[in-house]
Design a protein around this motif. Structure first.
Motif, PDB file in Angstrom:
ATOM      1  N   GLU A   6       0.853  -1.201   0.000  1.00  0.00           N
ATOM      2  CA  GLU A   6       0.000   0.000   0.000  1.00  0.00           C
ATOM      3  C   GLU A   6       0.885   1.246   0.000  1.00  0.00           C
ATOM      4  O   GLU A   6       1.875   1.314   0.721  1.00  0.00           O
ATOM      5  N   ALA A   7       0.480   2.238  -0.796  1.00  0.00           N
ATOM      6  CA  ALA A   7       1.343   3.414  -0.929  1.00  0.00           C
ATOM      7  C   ALA A   7       0.560   4.731  -0.821  1.00  0.00           C
ATOM      8  O   ALA A   7       0.767   5.488   0.132  1.00  0.00           O
ATOM      9  N   VAL A   8      -0.295   5.052  -1.784  1.00  0.00           N
ATOM     10  CA  VAL A   8      -0.967   6.357  -1.833  1.00  0.00           C
ATOM     11  C   VAL A   8      -1.793   6.574  -0.568  1.00  0.00           C
ATOM     12  O   VAL A   8      -2.607   5.742  -0.184  1.00  0.00           O
TER      13      VAL A   8
ATOM     14  N   HIS B 195       9.036   1.861   0.647  1.00  0.00           N
ATOM     15  CA  HIS B 195       8.861   2.801  -0.471  1.00  0.00           C
ATOM     16  C   HIS B 195      10.189   3.398  -0.900  1.00  0.00           C
ATOM     17  O   HIS B 195      11.115   3.544  -0.097  1.00  0.00           O
ATOM     18  N   ASN B 196      10.210   3.763  -2.174  1.00  0.00           N
ATOM     19  CA  ASN B 196      11.371   4.441  -2.745  1.00  0.00           C
ATOM     20  C   ASN B 196      10.904   5.789  -3.299  1.00  0.00           C
ATOM     21  O   ASN B 196      10.209   5.848  -4.315  1.00  0.00           O
TER      22      ASN B 196
ATOM     23  N   HIS C 152      10.394  -2.395  -4.046  1.00  0.00           N
ATOM     24  CA  HIS C 152       9.899  -1.211  -3.358  1.00  0.00           C
ATOM     25  C   HIS C 152       8.980  -0.406  -4.294  1.00  0.00           C
ATOM     26  O   HIS C 152       9.167  -0.414  -5.516  1.00  0.00           O
ATOM     27  N   SER C 153       8.024   0.251  -3.690  1.00  0.00           N
ATOM     28  CA  SER C 153       7.133   1.120  -4.471  1.00  0.00           C
ATOM     29  C   SER C 153       7.867   2.410  -4.839  1.00  0.00           C
ATOM     30  O   SER C 153       8.551   3.001  -3.994  1.00  0.00           O
ATOM     31  N   MET C 154       7.726   2.834  -6.094  1.00  0.00           N
ATOM     32  CA  MET C 154       8.298   4.102  -6.535  1.00  0.00           C
ATOM     33  C   MET C 154       7.207   5.167  -6.368  1.00  0.00           C
ATOM     34  O   MET C 154       6.138   5.081  -6.999  1.00  0.00           O
ATOM     35  N   VAL C 155       7.470   6.166  -5.499  1.00  0.00           N
ATOM     36  CA  VAL C 155       6.408   7.094  -5.088  1.00  0.00           C
ATOM     37  C   VAL C 155       6.860   8.538  -5.081  1.00  0.00           C
ATOM     38  O   VAL C 155       8.062   8.846  -5.144  1.00  0.00           O
ATOM     39  N   LYS C 156       5.837   9.400  -4.975  1.00  0.00           N
ATOM     40  CA  LYS C 156       6.058  10.842  -4.773  1.00  0.00           C
ATOM     41  C   LYS C 156       5.592  11.155  -3.343  1.00  0.00           C
ATOM     42  O   LYS C 156       4.520  10.752  -2.916  1.00  0.00           O
ATOM     43  N   VAL C 157       6.441  11.901  -2.618  1.00  0.00           N
ATOM     44  CA  VAL C 157       6.179  12.174  -1.196  1.00  0.00           C
ATOM     45  C   VAL C 157       5.984  13.668  -0.993  1.00  0.00           C
ATOM     46  O   VAL C 157       6.705  14.489  -1.555  1.00  0.00           O
ATOM     47  N   VAL C 158       4.992  14.022  -0.154  1.00  0.00           N
ATOM     48  CA  VAL C 158       4.720  15.416   0.181  1.00  0.00           C
ATOM     49  C   VAL C 158       5.741  15.886   1.211  1.00  0.00           C
ATOM     50  O   VAL C 158       5.984  15.216   2.216  1.00  0.00           O
ATOM     51  N   ASN C 159       6.315  17.056   0.929  1.00  0.00           N
ATOM     52  CA  ASN C 159       7.291  17.643   1.886  1.00  0.00           C
ATOM     53  C   ASN C 159       6.577  18.217   3.095  1.00  0.00           C
ATOM     54  O   ASN C 159       5.464  18.702   3.023  1.00  0.00           O
TER      55      ASN C 159
END
Length: 217
Positions: A166-168, A177-178, A210-217
């Motif tokens: 699970e990611a989003v 996660h990556n 690993h999941s390739m994701v975008k992370v909120v700062n």
């Protein structure tokens, strides 16, 4: 006065007989004494009655018991040593068996994980292909067939222990996660994943990808 020759002969015969009797008696006494000496020697030899022989016999018995006890103690020590060695060997074998089982399980999991890694790109292509299908094409028999194959593929992977990560909307976890991009979004808390570029998977308790994701700062 003349003595009758026969009377003289009788007297002489009596003297001879008396002498013989005395000699026989002496021999009988000597024989008895000799017999007693022999009997005493036999008693000494067999250790009967006399105090010194009895003490010697006691000492001999005590020495024999002590020797027997030492042999028994030595035998018990040997038995204990062999028993100890057996228990150690059994413990070592049990450890070896447990270690072998763990190694075999680990090797199997490594092999299964390697196979899953090779299958995941196929799953990605299924998802990309189905994601590109328009609403009008969804009723197409070919598309429905592809969707059925994809669902079956996903079910089989799940049955063998392969599940997506699970990611989003989840908090970023470097173990799962990556992060390849960062995003500024006031509507979301910091360190929360806002988008997933490539789905990650786990095989049982191990991360396959690993999941390739975008992370909120």
């Amino acid at each position: 006065m003349m003595i009758d020759g026969k009377a003289v002969e009788n007297v002489e015969e009596e003297k001879v007989n008396e002498k013989i009797d005395n000699e026989n008696e002496t021999e009988e006494i000597a024989a008895e004494e000799k017999a007693e000496d022999i009997h005493e020697e036999e008693k000494i030899t067999s250790g009967e009655e006399t105090v010194p022989e009895s003490e010697e016999k006691k000492d001999s018995k005590a020495a024999a018991k002590e020797k027997k006890k030492k042999r028994k103690d030595k035998k018990d020590e040997k038995i204990e040593e062999l028993n100890d060695r057996l228990l150690r060997n059994m413990a070592e074998f049990e450890n070896f068996r447990n270690r072998s089982e763990k190694e075999k399980t680990l090797m199997f999991e490594i092999g299964a994980k390697s196979v899953v890694e090779k299958i995941l790109p196929v799953v990605d292509n299924f998802e990309r292909g189905l994601g590109a299908v328009t609403e009008e094409e969804k009723e197409n028999a070919f598309v429905k067939g592809m969707e059925a194959v994809y669902k079956q593929f996903s079910t089989v992977l799940e049955e063998i222990g392969v599940v997506p990560i699970e990611a989003v909307g989840k908090e970023f976890d470097p173990n799962l996660h990556n992060a390849v991009m960062h995003d500024e979004d006031d509507s979301m808390e910091a360190n929360i994943i806002s988008e997933e570029f490539q789905k990650g998977y786990m095989y049982k308790e191990s991360v396959v990808r690993h999941s390739m994701v975008k992370v909120v700062n």
